[in-house]
Design a protein around this motif. Structure first.
Motif, PDB file in Angstrom:
ATOM      1  N   GLU A 130       0.864  -1.231   0.130  1.00 26.57           N
ATOM      2  CA  GLU A 130       0.040   0.126  -0.105  1.00 26.57           C
ATOM      3  C   GLU A 130       0.782   1.013   0.130  1.00 26.57           C
ATOM      4  N   ILE A 192      -6.442  -3.681  -4.401  1.00 25.76           N
ATOM      5  CA  ILE A 192      -4.950  -3.368  -3.849  1.00 25.76           C
ATOM      6  C   ILE A 192      -5.076  -3.906  -2.460  1.00 25.76           C
ATOM      7  N   SER A 241      -2.039  -2.552  -8.542  1.00 23.75           N
ATOM      8  CA  SER A 241      -1.375  -1.520  -7.938  1.00 23.75           C
ATOM      9  C   SER A 241      -1.131  -0.255  -8.420  1.00 23.75           C
TER      10      SER A 241
END
Ligand code: ARG
Length: 586
Positions: A130, A192, A241
């Protein structure tokens, strides 16, 4: 040309006239004075020349002043104390300079004479992880630096050096093969959040389970050797991502070209081979290294920078060497700026040293690590959620906007005002996001800073809302008086006449934008621009509190309206260089 630059030239001529060619190019040691009693600038060179000229500083100052022709921009210079030369800008000069700022959008600031090709490497999060608050600073500071350099006319390449290669993919692919193979073949199987959760679990397996570890290693090898299934999975993970990162960039209005670590894969073997060719390479414990100058271990032995591990793999430093070489040779960059946390300082020093010794960094090419400190919570520790996790960037931005929304709602209620929901939403979004950006940029980036929603959203102090509000005030004057500012300054604009001390103070400050932008471009410290804009807002507010504008008689009214207009234009331009939008009402 700025007043300071003009004065430097004039001092140079005076020195040569008074003391001969030997003194050409002597720094006049000009400084802005803090006290208006001493004028606007003070030249301190007479004291520093005393020894060399074997004369009293006061006599030197007198000789300089006699030869100095500043009558077009200054009142007659005065000599004070041991030999300070005090200079006061002429009001007529200030007025004509302000006039020159009116046309166009650049406030009279010309692009630099010799633009450079500049790479700004910033943001650079890691795929499958992240994007967290640690990447916030890099993104915001890097964007502001890029904007300032672009404004100056440099050719800026904004590069996102994402971590899209390495062992994390081996773990992740191996883990997903076991628990969720669809994720590796179907484009939309994951978002994600899941990816990060899978990554954490994969990491645990990797650390605990030897067999899993071995499989992961094989997956990495497969990926490196171009195994098509592994490649496809890798690409899918990167895409997932990337889409999430893009949402953040869109929200923050950040433009970036992705050129991740994997881009340099094919160049890595060449980097190592070339270092070998240059006799810089040595084998140490099976690894290929360059021994560093100036870095020693406890026993005083030189430390190695490993460029190829004993298993044949390359690492972060090898990739950065390849990237640096690519940026100088292929991109033709003469300035490369890395906006990366201070924790990576020695990494960059080492990479730059090796590049230099390999001849990949020419004399006139500048590679710069632009470090920044940590974001801390109000407890002074590294910012964490209540549960102790790293704060996700999107949650942080959401909260800033929510809190901005709350404070606007409260303010409207207190003022007994009603506004449509779209208005409140838009103001909340601009105020929330710009507060986060400004709070970060207004700190000297090299220090840590404490993240406080309350402080950054405050209407008073060095905050985004305070600056935005100064802009709103001008727009409000325009609305109230039915003034079309742009039309007012078109063609041959009416005269600006400065009378009140507050007008003069504001005018002088307005004329400093050019210099501040130069300083930021040189020192790469956006907080200098923040400070300038904060003081501008203060000076504007003082002017507006003291001097009536709409109620003033002509020609004063128009002159003051033009001052308001220039203040607003300067705020808008300055904030835009920080990546911050203005509002007409809030
Ligand atoms: N991906 C790295 C990290 O998150 C930052 C990369 C910075 N840029 C570079 N050229 N090394 O720590």
């Amino acid at each position: 040309m700025s007043a300071i630059a003009l004065l430097v030239e004039k001092f140079d001529r005076a020195l040569v006239a008074a003391f001969g060619d030997d003194l050409a190019g002597t720094d006049p040691l000009l400084a802005a004075t803090n006290n208006p009693k001493f004028g606007d600038y003070q030249a301190n060179l007479a004291m520093s020349l005393a020894k060399r000229l074997k004369q009293k500083p006061r006599d030197i100052a007198t000789a300089i002043v006699e030869a100095l022709d500043v009558s077009d921009i200054c009142e007659p210079p005065e000599i004070a104390g041991p030999g300070f030369i005090n200079l006061r800008l002429k009001t007529s000069y200030l007025e004509s300079q302000l006039q020159a700022m009116l046309p166009g959008d650049r406030l009279g600031i010309a692009p630099v004479a010799s633009p450079q090709k500049v790479v700004v490497d910033f943001s650079s999060p890691n795929i499958a992880k992240e994007m967290h608050v640690g990447h916030l600073r890099s993104t915001i500071i890097g964007d502001a630096i890029a904007r300032v350099l672009e404004f100056q006319g440099h050719d800026v390449l904004r590069l996102n050096h994402v971590g899209d290669w390495g062992t994390q993919f081996g773990m992740l692919i191996t883990y997903l093969r076991e628990v969720y193979p669809d994720a590796l073949t179907q484009a939309d199987a994951l978002d994600i959040g899941d990816l990060v959760a899978f990554y954490k679990k994969a990491k645990i397996r990797f650390d605990e389970d030897e067999q899993f570890k071995e499989k992961s290693r094989q997956a990495v090898v497969g990926l490196q050797n171009g195994d098509s299934e592994a490649r496809k999975a890798w690409k899918l993970l990167c895409d997932q991502s990337r889409r999430e990162f893009q949402k953040i960039y869109d929200r923050l209005d950040i433009k970036l070209s992705e050129r991740g670590e994997s881009f340099y894969n094919d160049a890595l073997a060449g980097v190592v081979a070339d270092l070998d060719e240059l006799s810089l390479l040595q084998e140490d414990d099976g690894a290929q290294c360059v021994f560093l100058e100036g870095y020693t271990n406890k026993e005083g032995k030189p430390l190695p920078l490993i460029v190829q591990k004993s298993n044949g793999g390359y690492n972060y430093a090898t990739t950065d060497l390849a990237a640096l070489r690519y940026r100088t040779t292929q991109d033709g960059a003469s300035r490369i700026i890395y906006v990366v946390d201070v924790g990576q300082s020695s990494h960059f020093e080492q990479v730059f040293q090796v590049a230099q010794r390999a001849g990949w960094l020419a004399e006139d090419t500048e590679a710069l690590h632009v470090p920044f400190g940590l974001v801390q919570g109000e407890d002074g520790k590294k910012l964490k959620t209540r549960a102790g996790d790293t704060v996700r960037l999107r949650d942080l931005l959401d909260e800033a906007v929510d809190r901005a929304q709350q404070s606007i709602t409260d303010r409207l209620a207190a003022e007994d005002r009603t506004e449509p929901a779209e208005f409140v939403d838009r103001v909340a979004s601009v105020v929330g996001l710009s507060s986060v950006k400004y709070a970060d940029l207004s700190q000297n980036r090299t220090s840590n800073y404490i993240f406080s929603y309350d402080k950054m959203l405050a209407m008073q102090g060095n905050t985004a809302p305070y600056l935005l509000y100064a802009y709103v005030r001008v727009a409000g004057i325009g609305r109230k008086g039915g003034i079309d500012f742009a039309a007012l300054s078109e063609g041959t604009p009416p005269a600006i006449a400065l009378e009140d001390a507050a007008e003069l103070a504001l005018a002088k400050h307005l004329l400093g934008l050019d210099e501040v932008i130069d300083t930021v471009a040189r020192e790469l410290l956006p907080n200098r621009l923040c400070q300038y804009l904060f003081e501008l807002s203060q000076k504007f507010n003082q002017f507006y509190d003291r001097c009536s504008v709409l109620q003033a008689g002509e020609p004063q009214r128009t002159s003051r309206l033009l001052l308001c207009y220039l203040s607003a234009k300067t705020l808008r331009l300055g904030l835009s260089l920080l990546g911050i939008e203005v509002l007409d009402r809030m």
